[in-house]
Write a protein that holds these residues in place. Structure first.
Motif, PDB file in Angstrom:
ATOM      1  N   VAL A   1      37.712 -19.053  84.770  1.00 41.21           N
ATOM      2  CA  VAL A   1      37.260 -20.203  85.543  1.00 41.21           C
ATOM      3  C   VAL A   1      36.491 -21.131  84.630  1.00 41.21           C
ATOM      4  N   HIS A   2      36.413 -22.401  85.025  1.00 47.02           N
ATOM      5  CA  HIS A   2      35.729 -23.407  84.238  1.00 47.02           C
ATOM      6  C   HIS A   2      34.274 -23.474  84.696  1.00 47.02           C
ATOM      7  N   ASN A   3      33.350 -23.364  83.749  1.00 44.80           N
ATOM      8  CA  ASN A   3      31.927 -23.352  84.108  1.00 44.80           C
ATOM      9  C   ASN A   3      31.135 -24.135  83.078  1.00 44.80           C
ATOM     10  N   ASN A   4      30.664 -25.376  83.504  1.00 47.13           N
ATOM     11  CA  ASN A   4      29.833 -26.211  82.646  1.00 47.13           C
ATOM     12  C   ASN A   4      30.488 -26.496  81.289  1.00 47.13           C
ATOM     13  N   GLY A   5      31.765 -26.801  81.334  1.00 50.48           N
ATOM     14  CA  GLY A   5      32.467 -27.170  80.112  1.00 50.48           C
ATOM     15  C   GLY A   5      32.885 -26.001  79.262  1.00 50.48           C
ATOM     16  N   LYS A   6      32.614 -24.754  79.682  1.00 46.15           N
ATOM     17  CA  LYS A   6      32.993 -23.580  78.901  1.00 46.15           C
ATOM     18  C   LYS A   6      33.863 -22.668  79.744  1.00 46.15           C
ATOM     19  N   MET A   7      34.721 -21.948  79.062  1.00 44.69           N
ATOM     20  CA  MET A   7      35.555 -20.980  79.755  1.00 44.69           C
ATOM     21  C   MET A   7      34.887 -19.621  79.721  1.00 44.69           C
ATOM     22  N   GLU A   8      34.709 -19.014  80.890  1.00 48.23           N
ATOM     23  CA  GLU A   8      34.107 -17.701  80.958  1.00 48.23           C
ATOM     24  C   GLU A   8      35.039 -16.754  81.713  1.00 48.23           C
ATOM     25  N   SER A   9      35.021 -15.508  81.348  1.00 46.84           N
ATOM     26  CA  SER A   9      35.908 -14.538  81.962  1.00 46.84           C
ATOM     27  C   SER A   9      35.298 -13.994  83.232  1.00 46.84           C
ATOM     28  N   GLN A  10      36.128 -13.825  84.272  1.00 50.18           N
ATOM     29  CA  GLN A  10      35.640 -13.252  85.519  1.00 50.18           C
ATOM     30  C   GLN A  10      35.424 -11.750  85.386  1.00 50.18           C
ATOM     31  N   ASN A  11      36.167 -11.111  84.496  1.00 50.77           N
ATOM     32  CA  ASN A  11      36.038  -9.664  84.373  1.00 50.77           C
ATOM     33  C   ASN A  11      35.380  -9.246  83.060  1.00 50.77           C
ATOM     34  N   GLY A  12      34.811 -10.230  82.328  1.00 49.75           N
ATOM     35  CA  GLY A  12      34.075  -9.910  81.116  1.00 49.75           C
ATOM     36  C   GLY A  12      34.930  -9.832  79.879  1.00 49.75           C
ATOM     37  N   HIS A  13      36.238  -9.984  80.000  1.00 48.37           N
ATOM     38  CA  HIS A  13      37.123  -9.892  78.837  1.00 48.37           C
ATOM     39  C   HIS A  13      37.499 -11.301  78.383  1.00 48.37           C
ATOM     40  N   VAL A  14      37.394 -11.558  77.085  1.00 48.22           N
ATOM     41  CA  VAL A  14      37.771 -12.853  76.533  1.00 48.22           C
ATOM     42  C   VAL A  14      38.939 -12.697  75.564  1.00 48.22           C
ATOM     43  N   HIS A  15      39.561 -11.531  75.591  1.00 46.58           N
ATOM     44  CA  HIS A  15      40.671 -11.262  74.672  1.00 46.58           C
ATOM     45  C   HIS A  15      41.871 -12.146  75.004  1.00 46.58           C
ATOM     46  N   GLY A  16      42.347 -12.864  73.998  1.00 52.77           N
ATOM     47  CA  GLY A  16      43.556 -13.682  74.153  1.00 52.77           C
ATOM     48  C   GLY A  16      43.332 -14.999  74.863  1.00 52.77           C
ATOM     49  N   LEU A  17      42.064 -15.438  75.053  1.00 56.50           N
ATOM     50  CA  LEU A  17      41.788 -16.685  75.765  1.00 56.50           C
ATOM     51  C   LEU A  17      42.388 -17.888  75.044  1.00 56.50           C
ATOM     52  N   ALA A  18      42.113 -17.996  73.750  1.00 58.80           N
ATOM     53  CA  ALA A  18      42.612 -19.149  72.997  1.00 58.80           C
ATOM     54  C   ALA A  18      44.131 -19.166  72.970  1.00 58.80           C
ATOM     55  N   LYS A  19      44.711 -17.977  72.815  1.00 57.76           N
ATOM     56  CA  LYS A  19      46.172 -17.880  72.754  1.00 57.76           C
ATOM     57  C   LYS A  19      46.802 -18.320  74.069  1.00 57.76           C
ATOM     58  N   CYS A  20      46.231 -17.883  75.183  1.00 60.99           N
ATOM     59  CA  CYS A  20      46.761 -18.263  76.505  1.00 60.99           C
ATOM     60  C   CYS A  20      46.617 -19.758  76.734  1.00 60.99           C
ATOM     61  N   ASP A  21      45.458 -20.303  76.314  1.00 61.43           N
ATOM     62  CA  ASP A  21      45.220 -21.727  76.519  1.00 61.43           C
ATOM     63  C   ASP A  21      46.195 -22.566  75.686  1.00 61.43           C
ATOM     64  N   ASP A  22      46.441 -22.144  74.449  1.00 62.64           N
ATOM     65  CA  ASP A  22      47.385 -22.857  73.590  1.00 62.64           C
ATOM     66  C   ASP A  22      48.791 -22.810  74.169  1.00 62.64           C
ATOM     67  N   LYS A  23      49.183 -21.664  74.681  1.00 63.08           N
ATOM     68  CA  LYS A  23      50.517 -21.517  75.248  1.00 63.08           C
ATOM     69  C   LYS A  23      50.678 -22.386  76.498  1.00 63.08           C
ATOM     70  N   ALA A  24      49.642 -22.406  77.345  1.00 64.74           N
ATOM     71  CA  ALA A  24      49.703 -23.230  78.553  1.00 64.74           C
ATOM     72  C   ALA A  24      49.745 -24.710  78.196  1.00 64.74           C
ATOM     73  N   SER A  25      48.966 -25.125  77.189  1.00 63.23           N
ATOM     74  CA  SER A  25      48.957 -26.524  76.768  1.00 63.23           C
ATOM     75  C   SER A  25      50.299 -26.933  76.180  1.00 63.23           C
ATOM     76  N   GLN A  26      50.890 -26.041  75.398  1.00 65.09           N
ATOM     77  CA  GLN A  26      52.187 -26.321  74.797  1.00 65.09           C
ATOM     78  C   GLN A  26      53.270 -26.451  75.862  1.00 65.09           C
ATOM     79  N   LEU A  27      53.252 -25.555  76.840  1.00 64.78           N
ATOM     80  CA  LEU A  27      54.218 -25.618  77.931  1.00 64.78           C
ATOM     81  C   LEU A  27      54.060 -26.905  78.718  1.00 64.78           C
ATOM     82  N   LEU A  28      52.811 -27.293  78.969  1.00 60.24           N
ATOM     83  CA  LEU A  28      52.542 -28.527  79.693  1.00 60.24           C
ATOM     84  C   LEU A  28      53.050 -29.728  78.918  1.00 60.24           C
TER      85      LEU A  28
END
Length: 356
Positions: free
Chosen positions: A171-198
Motif C-alpha cells: 500500500v502507498h503510505n506518505n510517498g513510501k511503499m510499505e509491506s502489509q505483511n512485513g516482507h519487502v522482498h521483490g518490491l522493486a522488481k514487481c514495481d519495474d515489471k508493472a511499470s513496464q507492462l503499463l
C-alpha cells in the motif's frame, strides 16, 4: 518628337515584358481553378470509374488480409519458441517494423501533408506563408508526449493507491511503499515489471490511434479517386505498408499482455480502418474531391497530426526504448543487427514512396 519616337519601340517592348508575367499568371490562375476539384491523375491517364472500382475492391480485400496477417503474426508467436518476445529474432523483427513506422511518418505522411497544405488550390495566404505542416506535426508530437506522460502518471498513481501494481501486497503510505505483511522482498522488481507492462499498453493504444488516423485518410483518398493509374501502385504499396506496420503494432499489443477481448478490439480497428476508408471514399466519390480546398485542409492537417504522432512513437517509444534497454545495451552484436533491421525497414518503406 524625333527623339521621343525612337523610344516608342523600346517602351512597347517594356510594356510587353511587364505585362507578360501578369497575363501568364492570370492564365495559370484560370488553369489552376479549372483543375482544382477534379481528379486529373497522372499525365496520359484518364479517369475510368469501372476500372477504378475493380481496383478498389481488390484493394479492400488484399489490404484487409495483409493487415490481419501483419498484426496477428506477433500475437501467435508464443506458439513458436524462436519468435517469443524475449528472443533475439523477435527484437530484430520489431526493429524492422519500427523502421517501417518511422519511414511512414517521414517519407509518406509528412510529404503528403506538405503537398496538401501547399497546394495551388489553396490561397497563398496563409497556407503558403506559414509552414503549417511542421507546426502541427510539432504540436502533435508534444501532445503525444503529454498523453504518454499523463497516462503513465495516472495509472501508476491509481495502481499504487489501490495496491494493484504489486499483486495487492503493498500500500502507498506518505510517498513510501510499505509491506502489509512485513516482507519487502521483490518490491522493486514487481514495481519495474508493472511499470513496464503499463508502458507497453500505453504505447500500443497511442500508436494505434496514430495509425488509424493515417489509414482512414489514405483509404478515403484511394476510394474517392477514379484514376486507375493513381490507385494501382497504391494497392501494392499499402499491402506492404499494412503488413509490416501491423507487425510493429502487433508486437506492442503482445508485450502489453492484453486479454482476448482487448486484443480482438485493437486488431479489428487496425485491420478494418483502411478498407472502411476505401469503402467510405467509394460512397462519397460523387461529392468528395481530394483537390477541393476543404478536403486539402482537413486531410493535410490530419496527416500532419499523424506524422508527428508516428515519428514520436517510432523514435521515443519504440526505437529509443528498445535500444536504450538492457537487452541491446548488453549485447553489441545484437544492437548492430537491430540497427541494420531498422535501416532495412525504413529503406524498404522509403522506396515505396516512389509509387505511393
Amino acid at each position: 518628337m524625333a527623339i521621343s519616337s525612337k523610344f516608342v519601340p523600346i517602351l512597347l517592348i517594356i510594356v510587353i515584358l511587364v505585362s507578360f508575367p501578369s497575363k501568364a499568371k492570370s492564365a495559370s490562375e484560370i488553369n489552376r481553378k479549372a483543375t482544382c476539384g477534379s481528379d486529373t491523375g497522372k499525365e496520359g491517364c484518364k479517369a475510368n470509374k469501372n476500372d477504378a472500382l475493380k481496383l478498389k475492391l481488390i484493394a479492400i480485400a488484399s489490404i484487409l488480409v495483409t493487415s490481419m496477417i501483419g498484426v496477428c503474426l506477433p500475437l501467435f508467436s508464443r506458439t513458436i519458441p524462436a519468435l517469443q518476445p524475449d528472443t533475439k529474432l523477435f527484437v530484430l523483427v520489431k526493429a524492422f517494423a519500427s523502421g517501417v513506422i518511422l519511414a511512414t511518418g517521414y517519407m509518406h505522411v509528412l510529404p503528403d501533408s506538405f503537398d496538401d497544405l501547399r497546394s495551388e488550390c489553396l490561397p497563398e495566404t496563409p497556407w503558403r506563408k506559414f509552414p503549417f505542416t511542421t507546426f502541427v506535426a510539432m504540436l502533435s508530437a508534444i501532445l503525444t508526449l503529454s498523453v504518454d506522460s499523463y497516462a503513465m502518471s495516472y495509472f501508476k498513481k491509481h495502481k499504487l493507491e489501490s495496491g494493484d501494481g504489486n499483486g495487492g501486497d503493498y500500500v502507498h503510505n506518505n510517498g513510501k511503499m510499505e509491506s502489509q505483511n512485513g516482507h519487502v522482498h521483490g518490491l522493486a522488481k514487481c514495481d519495474d515489471k508493472a511499470s513496464q507492462l503499463l508502458r507497453y499498453r500505453v504505447v500500443a493504444q497511442v500508436l494505434e490511434l496514430g495509425i488509424i488516423v493515417h489509414s482512414v485518410v489514405i483509404g478515403l483518398s484511394m476510394g474517392a479517386s477514379d484514376n486507375p493509374c493513381t490507385i494501382r501502385p497504391l494497392v501494392a504499396a499499402m499491402c506492404f505498408h499494412q503488413l509490416f506496420e501491423g507487425m510493429g503494432l502487433g508486437g506492442c499489443i503482445l508485450q502489453g499482455e492484453y486479454g482476448m477481448k482487448m486484443k480482438a478490439t485493437l486488431v479489428s480497428f487496425f485491420s478494418l480502418t483502411t478498407p472502411l476508408g476505401i469503402a467510405l471514399g467509394i460512397g462519397l466519390s460523387n461529392v468528395y474531391s481530394e483537390d477541393s480546398p476543404t478536403a486539402l485542409i482537413v486531410v493535410g492537417l490530419l496527416n500532419a497530426c499523424s506524422a508527428g504522432l508516428l515519428n514520436y512513437m517510432a523514435l521515443v517509444d519504440l526505437l529509443a526504448y528498445e535500444f536504450m534497454g538492457t537487452k541491446l545495451q548488453n549485447n553489441m552484436k545484437l544492437q548492430t543487427w537491430a540497427y541494420l533491421a531498422v535501416l532495412l525497414g525504413a529503406g524498404g518503406m522509403s522506396v515505396m514512396a516512389i509509387w505511393a
